[in-house]
Design a protein around this motif. Structure first.
Motif, PDB file in Angstrom:
ATOM      1  N   VAL A  48       0.805  -1.224   0.000  1.00 45.50           N
ATOM      2  CA  VAL A  48       0.000   0.000   0.000  1.00 45.50           C
ATOM      3  C   VAL A  48       0.839   1.277   0.000  1.00 45.50           C
ATOM      4  CG1 VAL A  48      -1.890   1.229   1.147  1.00 45.50           C
ATOM      5  CG2 VAL A  48      -1.730  -1.255   1.350  1.00 45.50           C
ATOM      6  N   VAL A  49       0.495   2.215  -0.871  1.00 44.46           N
ATOM      7  CA  VAL A  49       1.104   3.545  -0.886  1.00 44.46           C
ATOM      8  C   VAL A  49      -0.021   4.576  -0.774  1.00 44.46           C
ATOM      9  CG1 VAL A  49       2.497   5.208  -2.184  1.00 44.46           C
ATOM     10  CG2 VAL A  49       3.020   2.778  -2.335  1.00 44.46           C
ATOM     11  N   VAL A  50       0.139   5.536   0.147  1.00 46.08           N
ATOM     12  CA  VAL A  50      -0.910   6.529   0.394  1.00 46.08           C
ATOM     13  C   VAL A  50      -0.609   7.814  -0.371  1.00 46.08           C
ATOM     14  CG1 VAL A  50      -2.080   7.880   2.189  1.00 46.08           C
ATOM     15  CG2 VAL A  50      -1.231   5.583   2.704  1.00 46.08           C
ATOM     16  N   SER A  51      -1.616   8.414  -0.960  1.00 50.89           N
ATOM     17  CA  SER A  51      -1.420   9.689  -1.641  1.00 50.89           C
ATOM     18  C   SER A  51      -1.315  10.828  -0.635  1.00 50.89           C
ATOM     19  CB  SER A  51      -2.602   9.961  -2.574  1.00 50.89           C
ATOM     20  OG  SER A  51      -2.561  11.302  -3.013  1.00 50.89           O
ATOM     21  N   GLY A  52      -0.339  11.707  -0.838  1.00 55.49           N
ATOM     22  CA  GLY A  52      -0.187  12.879   0.025  1.00 55.49           C
ATOM     23  C   GLY A  52      -0.840  14.116  -0.574  1.00 55.49           C
ATOM     24  N   LYS A  53      -1.493  13.949  -1.710  1.00 56.96           N
ATOM     25  CA  LYS A  53      -2.129  15.086  -2.388  1.00 56.96           C
ATOM     26  C   LYS A  53      -3.439  15.487  -1.722  1.00 56.96           C
ATOM     27  CE  LYS A  53      -0.622  15.764  -6.988  1.00 56.96           C
ATOM     28  NZ  LYS A  53      -1.095  16.255  -8.275  1.00 56.96           N
ATOM     29  N   GLU A  64      -0.307  10.835 -10.628  1.00 59.42           N
ATOM     30  CA  GLU A  64       1.099  10.446 -10.455  1.00 59.42           C
ATOM     31  C   GLU A  64       1.202   9.138  -9.674  1.00 59.42           C
ATOM     32  OE1 GLU A  64       3.929  11.740 -11.723  1.00 59.42           O
ATOM     33  OE2 GLU A  64       2.524  12.935 -12.892  1.00 59.42           O
TER      34      GLU A  64
ATOM     35  N   ARG B 249      10.129   1.732   5.392  1.00 53.66           N
ATOM     36  CA  ARG B 249       8.864   1.362   6.035  1.00 53.66           C
ATOM     37  C   ARG B 249       8.972  -0.039   6.629  1.00 53.66           C
ATOM     38  NH1 ARG B 249       4.330  -0.544   2.262  1.00 53.66           N
ATOM     39  NH2 ARG B 249       6.029  -2.051   2.039  1.00 53.66           N
ATOM     40  N   ILE B 261       3.683   4.496   3.808  1.00 50.91           N
ATOM     41  CA  ILE B 261       4.357   5.304   2.779  1.00 50.91           C
ATOM     42  C   ILE B 261       3.394   6.345   2.226  1.00 50.91           C
ATOM     43  CG2 ILE B 261       5.419   5.271   0.477  1.00 50.91           C
ATOM     44  CD1 ILE B 261       6.358   2.470   1.145  1.00 50.91           C
ATOM     45  N   VAL B 262       3.832   7.592   2.151  1.00 52.96           N
ATOM     46  CA  VAL B 262       3.011   8.658   1.564  1.00 52.96           C
ATOM     47  C   VAL B 262       3.728   9.211   0.338  1.00 52.96           C
ATOM     48  CG1 VAL B 262       1.889  10.875   1.951  1.00 52.96           C
ATOM     49  CG2 VAL B 262       2.032   9.229   3.817  1.00 52.96           C
ATOM     50  N   TYR B 263       3.031   9.173  -0.788  1.00 55.59           N
ATOM     51  CA  TYR B 263       3.580   9.620  -2.076  1.00 55.59           C
ATOM     52  C   TYR B 263       3.086  11.044  -2.309  1.00 55.59           C
ATOM     53  CZ  TYR B 263       5.020   8.739  -6.948  1.00 55.59           C
ATOM     54  OH  TYR B 263       5.651   8.749  -8.163  1.00 55.59           O
ATOM     55  N   THR B 264       3.978  11.991  -2.482  1.00 57.10           N
ATOM     56  CA  THR B 264       3.546  13.395  -2.499  1.00 57.10           C
ATOM     57  C   THR B 264       4.580  14.296  -3.150  1.00 57.10           C
ATOM     58  OG1 THR B 264       2.825  15.222  -1.089  1.00 57.10           O
ATOM     59  CG2 THR B 264       4.520  13.795  -0.202  1.00 57.10           C
ATOM     60  N   LEU B 269       2.125  17.241   5.013  1.00 55.16           N
ATOM     61  CA  LEU B 269       1.367  16.187   5.713  1.00 55.16           C
ATOM     62  C   LEU B 269       0.670  16.693   6.969  1.00 55.16           C
ATOM     63  CD1 LEU B 269       3.702  13.071   5.448  1.00 55.16           C
ATOM     64  CD2 LEU B 269       2.366  14.190   3.681  1.00 55.16           C
ATOM     65  N   PHE B 272      -2.091  14.394   8.298  1.00 58.96           N
ATOM     66  CA  PHE B 272      -1.821  12.978   8.541  1.00 58.96           C
ATOM     67  C   PHE B 272      -1.581  12.743  10.030  1.00 58.96           C
ATOM     68  CE2 PHE B 272      -1.351  12.895   4.039  1.00 58.96           C
ATOM     69  CZ  PHE B 272      -1.578  11.570   3.671  1.00 58.96           C
TER      70      PHE B 272
END
Lengths: 321, 321
Positions: A48-53, A64, B249, B261-264, B269, B272
């Motif tokens: 799992v990867v969470v979006s920070g947008k 993205e 992680r 994991i946060v993709y941004t 954050l 969060f």
């Protein structure tokens, strides 16, 4: 709380797609549960990867992140556009229909014909609310709007097509001022907003709309004195109106307003040397955020007024249909 | 001012690609010229769309805009990664080498062997500066760093590989504190920073680095008391370290630090529910911005210390090579 998402059924559905890497995207209001949601999905074997947008609506799909995962789970919004490999996870607030009726009774609603509306989180019970209102003697319109909204009576910040024009007033079920204020502006009807969680009723009167329009006139007058304009086109998939931005830039330049197109996902433009912003992204940014942005932020229709292509009398609010 | 970009030669080059729609992306410091640049390109027959995204470096290529145009002109940074249809437009500050020497003479530089560095905007004259420093009796190292930097002596905020280890001190030519502070931290050498425009000299002493390291130790101690960690992976093409984020992680979870994991593209954050951020995006965010972010922001190396995989004595600064 997590039950509201009904993850069990969804996990089966996701498993059938053979997806291994899952992206998830949540609005701020429910980020509180993010660790819990990730742990549930990981226990099921997903990476799992969470979006920070930002995720104000489903116009905010994180494209993205979508590139990096097999499947993106977008929580709490109904789809405004169809995208491959994106799954929408509904978020339903359980509430008591009787208490909605009780809260409504605290105010004399002077109208008989009402249009019933809600946000997606509350719309699942509108049929039931309708029946109860009819028991009370109301004529209730519960209408499905344009393709951009999926449920009967559902409104978005930029789309109020489910408001029935035949109604004399609007009943809204949901949280906050953002949507009922929008309904009042767009429909020019009185709005009775019920928050089932707070059991509170707020009224948005149609004459407040006149105040709103006066403010917009002042802003248009200010903008008429500006020289350099940035016409914003949104990079968010659900707000893409680049063609409209091109038209407006050409229109403004044709009347000697120096204008350029700026492609962006945030309408701030603090460091751009323009005195005025024409906004083709989310219409609500023009209406709600221009004070924060500290420059006049105008809608496409207002830009046409500046360019002399539309008269002030022909004022129209901006909506994405 | 515009001459600094040498648009004439570039326009010929762009015309040869047959591109019609051009995207342009500029750092904030030179957005002042944006209307002028757009008008020049439009006069040449191009259709122009400006990026509204941040552009701190060429790690910040606007991939969304790239999808909408034939060619993207990225101003003022040298490429850190090669991308199809992206043209880099150098921005050279013209400055007087003699005045650099004069400014340096205001301080006694106690060292003989110096490493010469600059940002890309100033690096084009470093050979000349080197010659003049040699005339003054210095032994000068002017070294080309890793692939991520393109010019001899050039430094980035995240890459100081052009600093020659044999030197006793570093001379830096350019604006601001961001780069010389970075050089001091990374190289553990005294840095003499000359701003040719201000004709000012600032000294960054290597013992300040010890203070910096002490601050990092305090932050690591704080982070050791946290329970929920967000490991940030950047969606910016030039900062992509998702694999490293996955490793960290897993490492943190293996020692019972609850991490996701946060993709941004922005390491804020705010919403969060984590008490600590592990940052694999731009290293300088960890070092310079954690006070603003109001949570400990740790580097990958510092995360290893928390997880007990690295000792405090083995402290290393984070760099993207």
């Amino acid at each position: 709380m997590l039950r509201r998402f009904d993850l069990t059924g969804l996990i089966e559905e996701v498993r059938e797609t053979n997806a291994k890497k899952i992206g998830i995207q949540l609005p701020d209001g429910i980020k509180y549960w993010i660790f819990e949601i990730v742990r549930i999905l990981e226990k099921e074997g997903f990476e799992v990867v969470v979006s920070g947008k930002a995720s104000y609506g489903s116009c905010d799909i994180d494209l993205e992140l979508l590139k990096k995962v097999d499947l993106l789970m977008h929580f709490s919004h109904t789809p405004v556009i169809e995208l491959d490999r994106v799954v929408y996870v509904p978020y339903k607030v359980e509430y008591n229909v009787e208490s909605v009726l009780k809260t409504l009774r605290t105010e004399d609603i002077e109208f008989e014909r009402v249009s019933l509306t809600a946000t997606s989180q509350y719309a699942h019970k509108l049929e039931e609310v309708k029946e109860r209102l009819e028991d009370e003697g109301f004529k209730v319109y519960l209408k499905k709007g344009s393709d951009r909204v999926k449920m009967k009576g559902q409104v978005l910040g930029c789309n109020f097509t489910s408001v029935d024009r035949r109604a004399e007033a609007v009943i809204f079920v949901g949280d906050g001022n953002f949507h009922p204020k929008g309904i009042a502006i767009y429909s020019k009807k009185d709005v009775y907003a019920v928050s089932p969680l707070e059991e509170k009723l707020r009224k948005f009167r149609k004459d407040e709309v006149e105040k709103f329009i006066r403010e917009r006139y002042t802003l248009i007058a200010k903008a008429m004195e500006c020289k350099n304009f940035c016409v914003v086109a949104s990079s968010k998939p659900g707000q893409n109106r680049l063609d409209l931005a091109v038209k407006l830039r050409n229109l403004l330049n044709s009347v000697n307003c120096n204008s350029i197109i700026v492609y962006t996902d945030e309408v701030r433009l603090e460091n751009f040397p323009c005195e005025c912003i024409i906004n083709t992204a989310c219409p609500r940014i023009s209406y709600d955020d221009w004070r924060v942005i500290k420059k006049p932020v105008l809608t496409p229709q207002e830009a046409e007024i500046i360019a002399g292509k539309r008269s002030l009398d022909d004022y129209e609010v901006d909506e994405i249909l």
